[in-house]
Write a protein that holds these residues in place. Structure first.
Motif, mmCIF file in Angstrom:
data_model
loop_
_atom_site.group_PDB
_atom_site.id
_atom_site.type_symbol
_atom_site.label_atom_id
_atom_site.label_comp_id
_atom_site.label_asym_id
_atom_site.label_seq_id
_atom_site.Cartn_x
_atom_site.Cartn_y
_atom_site.Cartn_z
ATOM 1 N N VAL A 108 0.842 -1.189 0.000
ATOM 2 C CA VAL A 108 0.000 0.000 0.000
ATOM 3 C C VAL A 108 0.880 1.243 0.000
ATOM 4 O O VAL A 108 1.811 1.336 0.792
ATOM 5 C CB VAL A 108 -0.905 0.028 1.255
ATOM 6 C CG1 VAL A 108 -1.786 1.265 1.257
ATOM 7 C CG2 VAL A 108 -1.757 -1.233 1.328
ATOM 8 N N ALA A 109 0.609 2.181 -0.897
ATOM 9 C CA ALA A 109 1.366 3.433 -0.892
ATOM 10 C C ALA A 109 0.437 4.572 -0.523
ATOM 11 O O ALA A 109 -0.758 4.525 -0.790
ATOM 12 C CB ALA A 109 1.977 3.689 -2.264
ATOM 13 N N TYR A 110 1.011 5.578 0.090
ATOM 14 C CA TYR A 110 0.220 6.685 0.609
ATOM 15 C C TYR A 110 0.909 8.003 0.299
ATOM 16 O O TYR A 110 2.086 8.165 0.568
ATOM 17 C CB TYR A 110 0.063 6.475 2.122
ATOM 18 C CG TYR A 110 -0.477 7.646 2.908
ATOM 19 C CD1 TYR A 110 -1.664 8.273 2.543
ATOM 20 C CD2 TYR A 110 0.195 8.113 4.035
ATOM 21 C CE1 TYR A 110 -2.163 9.333 3.282
ATOM 22 C CE2 TYR A 110 -0.298 9.173 4.781
ATOM 23 C CZ TYR A 110 -1.476 9.779 4.398
ATOM 24 O OH TYR A 110 -1.969 10.826 5.129
ATOM 25 N N VAL A 111 0.182 8.911 -0.284
ATOM 26 C CA VAL A 111 0.696 10.262 -0.486
ATOM 27 C C VAL A 111 -0.109 11.169 0.433
ATOM 28 O O VAL A 111 -1.307 11.345 0.240
ATOM 29 C CB VAL A 111 0.558 10.714 -1.959
ATOM 30 C CG1 VAL A 111 1.012 12.160 -2.120
ATOM 31 C CG2 VAL A 111 1.363 9.806 -2.869
ATOM 32 N N LEU A 123 7.144 14.860 -6.417
ATOM 33 C CA LEU A 123 8.156 13.932 -5.913
ATOM 34 C C LEU A 123 7.492 12.832 -5.076
ATOM 35 O O LEU A 123 7.802 11.641 -5.224
ATOM 36 C CB LEU A 123 9.196 14.699 -5.085
ATOM 37 C CG LEU A 123 10.317 13.874 -4.448
ATOM 38 C CD1 LEU A 123 11.098 13.109 -5.504
ATOM 39 C CD2 LEU A 123 11.273 14.777 -3.659
ATOM 40 N N ALA A 124 6.557 13.239 -4.225
ATOM 41 C CA ALA A 124 5.849 12.252 -3.394
ATOM 42 C C ALA A 124 5.088 11.255 -4.273
ATOM 43 O O ALA A 124 5.046 10.059 -3.999
ATOM 44 C CB ALA A 124 4.875 12.962 -2.448
ATOM 45 N N LEU A 125 4.530 11.782 -5.360
ATOM 46 C CA LEU A 125 3.800 10.947 -6.302
ATOM 47 C C LEU A 125 4.736 9.952 -6.986
ATOM 48 O O LEU A 125 4.432 8.763 -7.121
ATOM 49 C CB LEU A 125 3.148 11.867 -7.336
ATOM 50 C CG LEU A 125 1.871 11.420 -8.009
ATOM 51 C CD1 LEU A 125 0.793 11.100 -6.994
ATOM 52 C CD2 LEU A 125 1.386 12.538 -8.940
ATOM 53 N N LEU A 126 5.897 10.456 -7.384
ATOM 54 C CA LEU A 126 6.901 9.590 -8.017
ATOM 55 C C LEU A 126 7.296 8.451 -7.077
ATOM 56 O O LEU A 126 7.334 7.280 -7.474
ATOM 57 C CB LEU A 126 8.129 10.411 -8.405
ATOM 58 C CG LEU A 126 9.313 9.699 -9.072
ATOM 59 C CD1 LEU A 126 10.081 10.676 -9.947
ATOM 60 C CD2 LEU A 126 10.276 9.047 -8.093
ATOM 61 N N LEU A 127 7.563 8.803 -5.814
ATOM 62 C CA LEU A 127 7.996 7.792 -4.848
ATOM 63 C C LEU A 127 6.908 6.739 -4.638
ATOM 64 O O LEU A 127 7.196 5.565 -4.442
ATOM 65 C CB LEU A 127 8.355 8.451 -3.510
ATOM 66 C CG LEU A 127 9.556 9.404 -3.544
ATOM 67 C CD1 LEU A 127 9.738 10.069 -2.176
ATOM 68 C CD2 LEU A 127 10.830 8.690 -3.957
#
Lengths: 297, 131
Positions: free
Chosen positions: A83-86, A143-147
């Protein structure tokens, strides 16, 4: 597959003292879909997202991510990799450069997609050598989206991703989300931007004062929600037009404006029976639906 | 192919996409056996959910206008029944154009015409079904 929902909550509630931020929330988010999470400021969206991620503990109720219960302060290690979270604030280590944080994050994820990393770095025009502290808010968001995207998560949760982005940045962000969904990632994002939601979302959830007041597909909204303008020589009482599917009624002089979530033909028939001199049916946008559902009655 | 979807009208995006593909076939912009863009490609191009493209393609395949070939994508497939239906649509469009011309000559503007059309579309269908 035993379960088509990647997020499920059961009577999830959170109170801060006497304030109920989230009340008995039963949310279900479909796999491989793009779901938008709408609500006014303070409706409880961020609180809900933080509970989903195990960042804050619910007062009562429970939730599951990817079919696994979230218990304790944090989810299991395995779950956090899927799960990724921005976050809303896009907090990142300010002393690192763009390049350093990418290298740092990459080391935690064996399935890191270098192709996505390279593509987005170029597309978002992020300067590799710049310190994160010196980036603009929009760049930090990118950048957060890229990560998050380069991890190729199964579920991507974003808290107001378009905030602070310029129109071009929003467009790139939406394209990235759509592309990621095409690769099988489920997207769940909160937003205040109705136009962007209308473009990319499959499903819309509206939270109002901590309660889920709408959970519908946009197709369904477009197909069944209608605004009906009625004119009567003798206006009937509102109860006479309060049929199944009627969401709101406004009366002004000889005019009546009714919003329905379905069964518009029943209302039209009733209006003719009540000798309406004019019946006009018009589609209604997500903006109006949103305003109707969060209106104080 | 150039498609243009309007997210604010009261019509699901997959239906809009279906109509535009149908129209592209009717107008000859898409020819028989021609390949349509891939699902992800089209979703990214239009910035819409890939699920919308999937739904439009699969419904058109169900109607027989598209053929989905395993691993290869979606292709236009104009069968006789589809061609017949296209003739009917063509005919109806001609009649509609005439009718619209009459309304406009009578001084109605397009919004008024649209509202009348929507209201009538719901009402008489109910009545005629009962009879």
């Amino acid at each position: 597959m035993t379960n088509n929902f990647v997020i499920e909550t059961h009577e999830l509630s959170k109170s801060y003292g006497r304030v109920e931020a989230v009340r008995q929330l039963n949310l279900s988010v479909k796999a491989h879909h793009i779901t938008a999470f709408l609500g006014l400021n303070g409706a409880g969206k961020s609180t809900t997202i933080k509970m989903l991620l195990g960042m804050i503990r619910p007062s009562t109720g429970s939730s599951e991510l990817l079919g696994k219960p979230m218990s304790g302060e944090r989810g299991s290690e395995g779950l956090r990799k899927r799960v990724a979270y921005v976050s809303e604030t896009k907090q990142l280590y300010g002393y690192m450069t763009v390049e350093e944080i990418i290298r740092f994050t990459r080391s935690f994820y064996p399935d890191w997609r270098v192709d996505i990393e390279r593509r987005l770095l170029a597309r978002y025009e992020l300067p590799p050598g710049r310190k994160i502290d010196s980036l603009s808010k929009g760049m930090r968001t990118k950048l957060a989206l890229l990560l998050a995207l380069a991890r190729k998560p199964e579920l991507l949760i974003l808290d107001e991703p378009s905030e602070g982005l310029d129109p071009l940045g929003i467009e790139q962000m939406l394209e990235s989300l759509v592309a990621q969904c095409g690769e099988g990632t489920t997207i769940f994002f909160s937003s205040h931007q109705i136009p962007e939601v209308e473009r990319i979302a499959d499903q819309v959830c509206i939270l109002h004062r901590g309660r889920l007041v709408l959970n519908a597909s946009l197709d369904n909204i477009r197909e069944s929600y209608r605004q009906v303008e009625l004119v009567f020589p003798n206006v009937p009482s509102e109860s006479e037009v309060r049929l199944a599917g009627v969401e709101s009624i406004q009366t002004k002089g000889r005019q009546m404006r009714v919003v329905v979530s379905g069964n518009v033909e029943l209302l039209v028939e009733r209006a003719h029976d009540l000798r309406a001199s004019s019946v006009e049916v018009a589609p209604i946008g997500l903006r109006e639906v949103f305003m109707e559902t969060v209106k104080e009655s | 192919m150039l498609f243009r979807l309007n997210p604010t009208t009261g019509q699901p995006l997959y239906l809009q996409l279906m109509q535009q593909i149908r129209h592209a076939v009717e107008s000859g912009a898409l020819q028989n056996n021609e390949q349509l863009p891939g699902i992800r490609t089209l979703a990214e191009e239009l910035v819409i959910s890939p699920n919308t493209v999937v739904r439009a393609y699969s419904e058109l395949a169900h109607e027989g206008l598209l053929e989905l070939r395993q691993g290869a994508g979606a292709f236009v497939s104009v069968k006789r029944s589809v061609a017949l239906q296209m003739d009917r649509v063509h005919e109806a469009r001609g009649q509609m154009r005439k009718l619209l011309g009459n309304f406009r000559d009578a001084g109605l503007d397009d919004d008024e015409i649209r509202r009348i059309f929507e209201a009538e579309l719901f009402y008489p269908a109910e009545v005629s079904r009962k009879r």
